[in-house]
Structures are given as C-alpha cells and as structure tokens.
Motif scaffolding. Structure first.
Motif, PDB file in Angstrom:
ATOM      1  N   GLY A 172      -7.867 -13.141  -0.062  1.00 24.22           N
ATOM      2  CA  GLY A 172      -8.022 -11.853   0.176  1.00 24.22           C
ATOM      3  C   GLY A 172      -8.545 -11.307   1.287  1.00 24.22           C
ATOM      4  N   THR A 173      -9.638 -10.199   1.590  1.00 23.79           N
ATOM      5  CA  THR A 173      -9.569  -8.842   2.135  1.00 23.79           C
ATOM      6  C   THR A 173     -10.195  -8.665   2.316  1.00 23.79           C
ATOM      7  OG1 THR A 173      -9.203  -7.121   0.657  1.00 23.79           O
ATOM      8  CG2 THR A 173      -7.433  -8.499   1.528  1.00 23.79           C
ATOM      9  N   GLY A 174     -10.948  -7.772   3.651  1.00 20.81           N
ATOM     10  CA  GLY A 174     -12.268  -7.833   4.164  1.00 20.81           C
ATOM     11  C   GLY A 174     -12.339  -6.142   5.087  1.00 20.81           C
ATOM     12  N   GLY A 175     -13.091  -6.368   4.940  1.00 22.93           N
ATOM     13  CA  GLY A 175     -13.334  -5.225   6.169  1.00 22.93           C
ATOM     14  C   GLY A 175     -12.937  -3.105   5.434  1.00 22.93           C
ATOM     15  N   PHE A 176     -13.420  -3.004   4.291  1.00 29.66           N
ATOM     16  CA  PHE A 176     -12.390  -1.759   3.562  1.00 29.66           C
ATOM     17  C   PHE A 176     -12.806  -1.892   2.220  1.00 29.66           C
ATOM     18  CE2 PHE A 176      -7.652  -2.322   2.052  1.00 29.66           C
ATOM     19  CZ  PHE A 176      -7.957  -3.813   2.323  1.00 29.66           C
ATOM     20  N   THR A 177     -12.358  -0.933   2.072  1.00 29.37           N
ATOM     21  CA  THR A 177     -12.238  -1.013   0.408  1.00 29.37           C
ATOM     22  C   THR A 177     -11.006  -0.283  -0.222  1.00 29.37           C
ATOM     23  OG1 THR A 177     -14.690  -0.269   0.693  1.00 29.37           O
ATOM     24  CG2 THR A 177     -13.123  -0.042  -1.942  1.00 29.37           C
ATOM     25  N   ALA A 178     -10.483  -1.106  -0.936  1.00 29.20           N
ATOM     26  CA  ALA A 178      -9.054  -1.190  -1.034  1.00 29.20           C
ATOM     27  C   ALA A 178      -8.922   0.103  -2.356  1.00 29.20           C
ATOM     28  CB  ALA A 178      -7.859  -1.566  -1.961  1.00 29.20           C
ATOM     29  N   VAL A 179      -8.363   2.227  -1.927  1.00 29.53           N
ATOM     30  CA  VAL A 179      -8.084   2.520  -2.875  1.00 29.53           C
ATOM     31  C   VAL A 179      -7.135   2.238  -3.610  1.00 29.53           C
ATOM     32  CG1 VAL A 179      -8.397   4.629  -3.109  1.00 29.53           C
ATOM     33  CG2 VAL A 179     -10.179   3.584  -1.960  1.00 29.53           C
ATOM     34  N   LYS A 180      -6.363   2.356  -4.837  1.00 25.46           N
ATOM     35  CA  LYS A 180      -5.019   3.093  -5.376  1.00 25.46           C
ATOM     36  C   LYS A 180      -4.548   4.462  -4.754  1.00 25.46           C
ATOM     37  CE  LYS A 180      -4.804  -0.229  -9.186  1.00 25.46           C
ATOM     38  NZ  LYS A 180      -5.339  -0.773  -9.636  1.00 25.46           N
ATOM     39  N   PRO A 181      -3.559   4.640  -4.387  1.00 26.54           N
ATOM     40  CA  PRO A 181      -2.288   5.308  -4.473  1.00 26.54           C
ATOM     41  C   PRO A 181      -2.516   6.624  -5.340  1.00 26.54           C
ATOM     42  CG  PRO A 181      -0.921   4.547  -3.939  1.00 26.54           C
ATOM     43  CD  PRO A 181      -2.493   3.430  -4.248  1.00 26.54           C
ATOM     44  N   PRO A 182      -2.715   8.039  -5.153  1.00 25.65           N
ATOM     45  CA  PRO A 182      -2.286   9.239  -6.935  1.00 25.65           C
ATOM     46  C   PRO A 182      -1.470   8.444  -7.375  1.00 25.65           C
ATOM     47  CG  PRO A 182      -1.729  10.037  -4.686  1.00 25.65           C
ATOM     48  CD  PRO A 182      -2.576   8.683  -4.269  1.00 25.65           C
ATOM     49  N   ALA A 183      -1.886   8.307  -8.997  1.00 23.84           N
ATOM     50  CA  ALA A 183      -0.668   8.249  -9.705  1.00 23.84           C
ATOM     51  C   ALA A 183       0.409   9.256 -10.327  1.00 23.84           C
ATOM     52  CB  ALA A 183      -1.341   7.572 -11.223  1.00 23.84           C
ATOM     53  N   ASN A 184       0.200  10.600 -10.058  1.00 22.32           N
ATOM     54  CA  ASN A 184       1.440  11.508 -10.645  1.00 22.32           C
ATOM     55  C   ASN A 184       1.768  11.753  -8.934  1.00 22.32           C
ATOM     56  OD1 ASN A 184      -0.844  12.575  -9.130  1.00 22.32           O
ATOM     57  ND2 ASN A 184      -1.745  14.259 -10.670  1.00 22.32           N
ATOM     58  N   GLU A 185       2.021  11.622  -8.431  1.00 26.32           N
ATOM     59  CA  GLU A 185       2.968  11.300  -6.776  1.00 26.32           C
ATOM     60  C   GLU A 185       3.656  10.464  -5.873  1.00 26.32           C
ATOM     61  OE1 GLU A 185       1.297  14.590  -3.610  1.00 26.32           O
ATOM     62  OE2 GLU A 185      -0.656  13.664  -4.886  1.00 26.32           O
ATOM     63  N   PHE A 186       4.558  11.038  -5.286  1.00 30.66           N
ATOM     64  CA  PHE A 186       4.513   9.829  -4.979  1.00 30.66           C
ATOM     65  C   PHE A 186       5.179   9.465  -2.896  1.00 30.66           C
ATOM     66  CE2 PHE A 186       8.371   6.557  -2.899  1.00 30.66           C
ATOM     67  CZ  PHE A 186       7.545   5.885  -3.542  1.00 30.66           C
ATOM     68  N   ILE A 187       4.087   9.374  -3.266  1.00 29.32           N
ATOM     69  CA  ILE A 187       3.940   9.312  -0.679  1.00 29.32           C
ATOM     70  C   ILE A 187       4.548   8.201  -0.059  1.00 29.32           C
ATOM     71  CG2 ILE A 187       2.309  10.427   1.016  1.00 29.32           C
ATOM     72  CD1 ILE A 187       0.642  10.912  -1.516  1.00 29.32           C
ATOM     73  N   ILE A 188       5.215   8.971   0.593  1.00 28.75           N
ATOM     74  CA  ILE A 188       5.934   7.591   1.640  1.00 28.75           C
ATOM     75  C   ILE A 188       5.098   8.168   3.372  1.00 28.75           C
ATOM     76  CG2 ILE A 188       7.677   7.231   3.191  1.00 28.75           C
ATOM     77  CD1 ILE A 188       9.743   7.950   0.694  1.00 28.75           C
ATOM     78  N   THR A 189       4.987   6.849   3.943  1.00 23.18           N
ATOM     79  CA  THR A 189       4.468   6.961   5.135  1.00 23.18           C
ATOM     80  C   THR A 189       5.607   5.874   5.979  1.00 23.18           C
ATOM     81  OG1 THR A 189       2.768   5.963   7.288  1.00 23.18           O
ATOM     82  CG2 THR A 189       3.010   4.245   4.859  1.00 23.18           C
ATOM     83  N   THR A 190       5.754   7.084   7.351  1.00 26.35           N
ATOM     84  CA  THR A 190       7.144   6.325   7.860  1.00 26.35           C
ATOM     85  C   THR A 190       7.085   6.556   9.315  1.00 26.35           C
ATOM     86  OG1 THR A 190       9.055   5.918   8.128  1.00 26.35           O
ATOM     87  CG2 THR A 190       8.440   8.120   7.536  1.00 26.35           C
ATOM     88  N   THR A 191       7.542   7.008  10.806  1.00 25.72           N
ATOM     89  CA  THR A 191       7.237   6.004  11.604  1.00 25.72           C
ATOM     90  C   THR A 191       7.235   8.370  11.802  1.00 25.72           C
ATOM     91  OG1 THR A 191       8.824   6.231  13.865  1.00 25.72           O
ATOM     92  CG2 THR A 191      10.436   6.768  12.036  1.00 25.72           C
ATOM     93  N   ARG A 192       6.887   8.528  13.510  1.00 22.42           N
ATOM     94  CA  ARG A 192       6.562   9.456  13.583  1.00 22.42           C
ATOM     95  C   ARG A 192       7.521  10.367  15.159  1.00 22.42           C
ATOM     96  NH1 ARG A 192       3.427   9.845  17.813  1.00 22.42           N
ATOM     97  NH2 ARG A 192       3.543  12.824  18.106  1.00 22.42           N
TER      98      ARG A 192
END
Ligand SMILES: Nc1ncnc2c1ncn2[C@@H]1O[C@H](COP(=O)(O)O)[C@@H](OP(=O)(O)O)[C@H]1O
Ligand SMILES: [Mg+2]
Ligand SMILES: [Mg+2]
Ligand SMILES: [Mg+2]
Length: 308
Positions: A172-192
């Motif tokens: 598993g993972t540690g050091g943070f709390t996992a959060v689900k992204p909003p269900a009614n949107e689609f957000i992309i993260t990408t290079t700047r």
C-alpha cells in the motif's frame, strides 16, 4: 529486527530517510541563492541542488547496499561525500510492516534503483517550488515495485516543511491521504514546460473540463492521488525511467495505473533505454484502457519511434 528485514523493506526504509535528507539540500541551495545552473540540452536544466541531492542519495544507498545497481539522472557522481550527507538510519516505522510475500526473497541482483534527485528542475529555477519532488524508484525484475516521492517544500499544517510519500505494491501507500477526483468532471494534469503540437492533440481529444499544467512526473502523480486530476497525459518522449519508476510504483500501490500512451507498462531493468519513448498515461479510475483508446491510433503511433 532491522537487519533481518527483507531487502526491499530495508531499501525502502533507507530511501525514505535519504529522500528527506536530499530535500534539506534542495532547500539549502535555494536559500543560499546561487543555483549553479547548467544546460544539459533544450529545456533541460541542472542545478547545484540536482547534483548535490544525487550525491547524497546515491552515496548513502551505495554504502548500505553495495551490490545493488543504482541509476541516477545526473550520471556518474562523486560518492566521496561529507558525513552529513551520508544517511545510514532506516525508517523504523516503515520497517515494522510486513513485507509482501512476492518480494520477500528478492536478491540484490533482482533490483535496480532509479534516482531522480530533483524532479521539476525547470520549475525549481522559476520559483514554482511546490512542484519539486525527490524520486527514488525501486524496480525488481524489470517492474516498478516500490517508490518514494518526497516534497521538500510541502507546508504541513503542523508548520513542518516537507512530506514523504511511499508506496510498495502489495503493501500500500503512506504519508498522505488518498482522495478520489470529482465524479462529474474530467481533469487532466500535464506538462507546463515540454509541450508540442502532437502532445496537445492528444490532450485535446479528452475535451477535459480542466487542464492543469504543472512540473514534474512526481507532482503530477500526486495530483492524481490527491483527487486533483483524473489522468496524467504526456504524449511525447522526453521523460525518463527515473521520472516514472517511483511515481508508477506509488500510484499502482494505491490502485491506479501508469503506462505509455498505448497502455503498456515500461520495463525498468538496468539496460533499458532511459527515455520513455512512448510518453506517459496515468490514471486513478478503473478505465485506463478506455482512456488509451480515446487517443486516436494515428496520434499514438506518431509518438516516439521505439518500444521501451
Ligand atoms: N523534452 C524533454 N527534454 C528533457 N527532459 C524532459 C523532456 N520532457 C520531459 N522531461 C523531463 O521529465 C520530467 C517531467 O517533465 P514535465 O514537468 O515537463 O512533465 C522532468 O524531469 P526533471 O525536472 O527531473 O529533469 C523533465 O526534465
Ligand atoms: Mg533534469
Ligand atoms: Mg524528473
Ligand atoms: Mg531531475
């Protein structure tokens, strides 16, 4: 107890403390003011913080695990470092956990450690320090299995600066709390800082409600884990095995997926090509293959030339 723990657990436990130490070096270089920037190529800066953090990490890991292959972004480093940079203490809290059965018997020759001492260097030099991470990825027999993502400039509510996230497949993972992204949107993260026309075409097909442009593979994967985005799209070669090994392991230990833009996992053995030739697609839902297929085949085929 400490010395008897399986190798993967000891490597993870030392990597946690080493990433934190590297984070202090990265903050100190910025405080002192002279970044010592060298251009390694187009849009590819290296600073004194990249160089010093890598020496600290590789010297510490190599001293404790001399027979394990370690590959760092900044190439061959002088490992003759001052005692202050040599980290020997393992994170005892991490070591208290049970090692997943799959990794218990892994031998030194099964491992490759991929080190990105400072991910998001362009952003570091431009003052976007919250995008900066230290990445230590641990591969066993070609696959990204364990990872540390340390954020030197993360401001904790306690006032403490910096936080350290880890992930180990099967544990598993540690050091943070996992959060689900909003269900009614689609957000992309990408290079700047490393976009081009073909990459933009791949981003556009998703018709996203928002496109976040941020630095570093580590920071983009953290945005997925913290529910700020649904997918990380990078449809161009350029990022390398040390950029994706730790983020892939942490994301997949949390149930997400990180592959090339054709939906295939990269390999992480010591002789693999460093460049991730077919880009990166990462997601947190259970629709990874659907996302792959949204990118037109001709766009996917045009990205990169080699399967790595
Ligand atoms: N075209 C390119 N040339 C060199 N490095 C690239 C690149 N595209 C991506 N990268 C590297 O991949 C990482 C993530 O990039 P981005 O923020 O653009 O998504 C950065 O790591 P480093 O900052 O560790 O060098 C960046 O340098
Ligand atoms: Mg770099
Ligand atoms: Mg990087
Ligand atoms: Mg780097």
């Amino acid at each position: 107890m400490t010395t008897n723990a399986p190798l993967i657990m000891r490597i993870m436990a030392l990597s946690i403390n080493t990433a934190k130490r590297a984070g202090v070096i990265i903050r100190d270089v910025l405080k002192q003011g002279d970044l010592g920037i060298v251009d390694k190529g187009k849009n590819d800066p290296q600073t004194e913080a990249d160089r010093s953090a890598q020496r600290c990490i590789i010297a510490s890991l190599a001293k404790k695990f001399p027979s394990i292959k370690i590959i760092g972004e900044e190439g061959g480093s002088d490992l003759n470092v001052c005692d202050e940079w040599l980290v020997g203490e393992l994170d005892e809290t991490f070591l208290k956990q049970d090692c997943p059965a799959d990794w218990r018997d892994a031998k030194p020759e099964d491992f490759v450690i991929w080190v990105d001492p400072l991910d998001g260097t362009a952003e570091y030099t431009q003052g976007f320090v919250e995008h900066v991470t230290v990445l230590i990825g641990i591969a066993i027999k070609n696959s990204a299995v364990g990872g540390i993502i340390h954020q030197p400039f993360y401001q904790q509510s306690s006032g403490e600066l910096g936080r350290t996230i880890w992930g180990l497949k099967g544990l598993g993972t540690g050091g943070f709390t996992a959060v689900k992204p909003p269900a009614n949107e689609f957000i992309i993260t990408t290079t700047r800082s490393h976009s081009n026309a073909l990459h933009q075409k791949a981003v556009d097909v998703f018709n996203a409600s928002k496109v976040l442009k941020v630095g570093g593979a580590g920071f983009k994967v953290l945005q997925l884990l913290e529910g700020k985005a649904h997918a990380y799209v990078f449809a161009t070669p350029g990022c390398k095995k040390w950029d994706t090994c730790a983020p892939e392991a942490v994301l997949e230990a949390s149930g997400g997926t990180l592959t090339n833009i054709n939906g295939e996992h990269y390999e992480y053995h010591e002789n693999v090509e460093h460049v991730n030739g077919r880009g990166v697609l990462a997601s947190v839902g259970n629709n990874h293959q659907e996302l792959v297929e949204k990118i037109p085949l001709e766009v996917r085929q045009a990205v990169g030339t080699k399967q790595t």
